[in-house]
Design a protein around this motif. Structure first.
Motif, mmCIF file in Angstrom:
data_model
loop_
_atom_site.group_PDB
_atom_site.id
_atom_site.type_symbol
_atom_site.label_atom_id
_atom_site.label_comp_id
_atom_site.label_asym_id
_atom_site.label_seq_id
_atom_site.Cartn_x
_atom_site.Cartn_y
_atom_site.Cartn_z
ATOM 1 N N ARG A 41 0.828 -1.218 0.000
ATOM 2 C CA ARG A 41 0.000 0.000 0.000
ATOM 3 C C ARG A 41 0.858 1.262 0.000
ATOM 4 N N ILE A 53 -4.608 -4.994 -1.347
ATOM 5 C CA ILE A 53 -5.943 -5.501 -1.029
ATOM 6 C C ILE A 53 -5.897 -7.001 -0.752
ATOM 7 N N GLU A 100 -4.847 -7.850 2.614
ATOM 8 C CA GLU A 100 -5.905 -7.629 3.604
ATOM 9 C C GLU A 100 -7.046 -8.620 3.387
ATOM 10 N N PHE A 109 -7.917 -2.337 3.630
ATOM 11 C CA PHE A 109 -6.894 -1.542 2.934
ATOM 12 C C PHE A 109 -6.988 -0.082 3.338
#
Length: 505
Positions: free
Chosen positions: A140, A449, A452, A459
């Motif tokens: 991220r 994503i 997660e 996210f």
């Protein structure tokens, strides 16, 4: 330590290899499309039977010389020698059109060397600590960095912001063409086999900045005339002091970006240019019109990025960019172990590499300033000779990417598109930026994503619950806000009120 740094200077063989390697890199930079990665890759096979130190030292010299050399064609003929020299066109080429090609190359050379030295200082002093920091970056965080880079389209356009955003969106869409790197699914290929490998950004760049420039020059043939002042090469000494704060700030930007795997000179140079544009209150000229600061910032950042990219390469065995990935492979071939084991088993090699990089920067100054007349005279070549030569090298550069004629076709297509964009005042830089950053944003977003467990909410929560992500998110939000009319009005009121009161008094 000091005696190992001096090895490339005291060993005559290594000294000559550093000199020739740097010169080869600089000359490579004059040829658009022939990347530094390609040059270093060729050296891996050529130096396979060489002594380990000699081979690595030569490749390091080509690395630094090649990164520096990419801005020569950007400054002289508005064609970036590499993606990292894209920002050098914004104010470098306007300087050439103003008749200051010599001083533009002089500024580029001096500040590239300064940026490189600062990067090496960080490499020598902070390598273990900064290398460990890079391990803390998640997918991220890389998405946020790429997204931040895409937000810099405002710095790449002199006219309408809407045009810049539109062009960047087109670039991102084109960057999605081909096989999905995560799933292998074809995207926007329409069943065409040639589109499975995607659109190479180098072919795009050669077309948008190379062929389109030829077409524009032919379109304006006889309408404009460029004077080249070769005599004055060095900027006034006062500028070294004046630009010192900007130099230090952009060098730190380059080092930090260089440490992050995959985020190379093309990103650091754009961030540095955007930073200069927003922080320099009284530039020598308006940005985009030949501001010296607009050339200093990206050149310093690009060269300091080299030092930053070598930090994770040498301390963790993680490539900071494509070239350092090749260097890791070369070191492995020669029986070395890039990463913590390199520092433990052969620490002397670390300092020898640093010495070779320092020697290369010295030769960057020597070759750059001694050949400045040669570089500047390129622009004096008659158009009927220069334009075919540029077309020849753009075609060769496009073909040499994958040894494919398809890339030549793409280059021609983007050349025509770039020509039309320039006629109708659409910026070309955001399209290249979109093609480069789009796929990286897409890949890192989906990786984040997936990490997660497919939860978008997870996210989004991670953006504010992890320290590094939080800092990057706040920077992204501030960057978006800084490009709004509200921020412009607030800034205007903040800085104008004291002046107005003083004037009233």
């Amino acid at each position: 330590m000091l005696d190992q740094i001096l090895v490339p200077f005291l060993d005559i063989k290594l000294f000559i290899l550093v000199a020739l390697g740097t010169l080869f890199g600089v000359l490579k930079g004059l040829l658009p499309g022939l990347s530094v990665t390609m040059a270093v890759t060729l050296l891996v096979s050529l130096t396979y039977t060489w002594d380990t130190v000699a081979a690595i030292v030569t490749m390091i010299a080509v690395y630094f010389g090649g990164v520096y050399g990419g801005a020569r064609s950007a400054i002289l003929v508005n064609i970036p020698g590499s993606a990292s020299s894209l920002a050098a066109t914004f104010d470098g080429y306007p300087l050439t059109k103003r008749g200051e090609a010599g001083i533009a190359i002089g500024i580029s050379t001096i500040y590239a060397a300064i940026g490189g030295i600062i990067g090496l200082i960080f490499l020598g002093l902070a390598a273990p600590y900064l290398g460990e920091l890079a391990l803390g970056f998640a997918a991220r965080d890389y998405f946020l960095i790429m997204f931040l880079g895409l937000l810099l389209v405002g710095s790449l356009s002199e006219g309408s912001m809407a045009k810049a955003i539109f062009v960047a969106g087109v670039g991102v869409t084109l960057g999605m063409v081909g096989m999905d790197s995560l799933t292998g699914v074809e995207r926007f290929t329409f069943g065409n086999l040639e589109l499975k490998s995607g659109i190479n950004y180098i072919a795009c760049m050669l077309g948008l900045f190379g062929l389109s420039e030829v077409l524009i020059q032919l379109h304006n043939l006889g309408k404009t005339k460029v004077n080249v002042v070769i005599g004055k090469m060095l900027p006034p000494l006062i500028y070294l002091i004046k630009f010192l704060p900007l130099t230090i700030r952009t060098a730190i930007i380059g080092v930090v970006v260089g440490i992050l795997p995959g985020a190379g000179g093309e990103i650091s140079s754009l961030i540095a240019y955007d930073h200069a544009k927003k922080t320099v209150k009284n530039p020598t000229r308006p940005f985009g019109k030949g501001a010296y600061e607009g050339l200093v910032a990206p050149e310093v950042a690009v060269m300091s990025t080299n030092g930053g990219a070598m930090i994770p390469m040498l301390t963790l065995g993680i490539p900071g960019d494509a070239v350092t990935a090749v260097l890791i492979g070369a070191m492995t071939i020669h029986g070395l172990k890039p990463g913590p084991m390199l520092m433990m088993e052969t620490p002397e090699l670390f300092w020898t590499i640093l010495g070779a990089a320092l020697g290369s920067l010295i030769f960057v100054v020597i070759w750059g300033l001694s050949a400045v007349s040669f570089f500047a005279k390129v622009i004096l070549i008659p158009k009927y000779i220069l334009m075919p030569v540029i077309i020849f090298f753009t075609v060769i550069g496009a073909y040499g990417i994958n040894n494919s004629v398809v890339d030549v076709y793409w280059m021609i297509a983007f050349g025509i598109i770039g020509y039309l964009m320039k006629l109708y005042k659409f910026p070309t830089g955001p399209m290249v930026l979109g093609i480069i950053l789009g796929p990286q944003m897409d890949t890192n977003l989906r990786r984040a994503i997936i990490s997660e467990e497919g939860s978008i909410l997870g996210f989004l929560t991670g953006l504010f619950t992890h320290p590094i992500s939080l800092i990057l998110t706040l920077i992204v939000l501030f960057t978006i806000f800084s490009q709004t009319a509200i921020f412009t009005k607030l800034k205007h009121q903040l800085f104008k009120k004291p002046a107005d009161k003083h004037h009233a008094g």
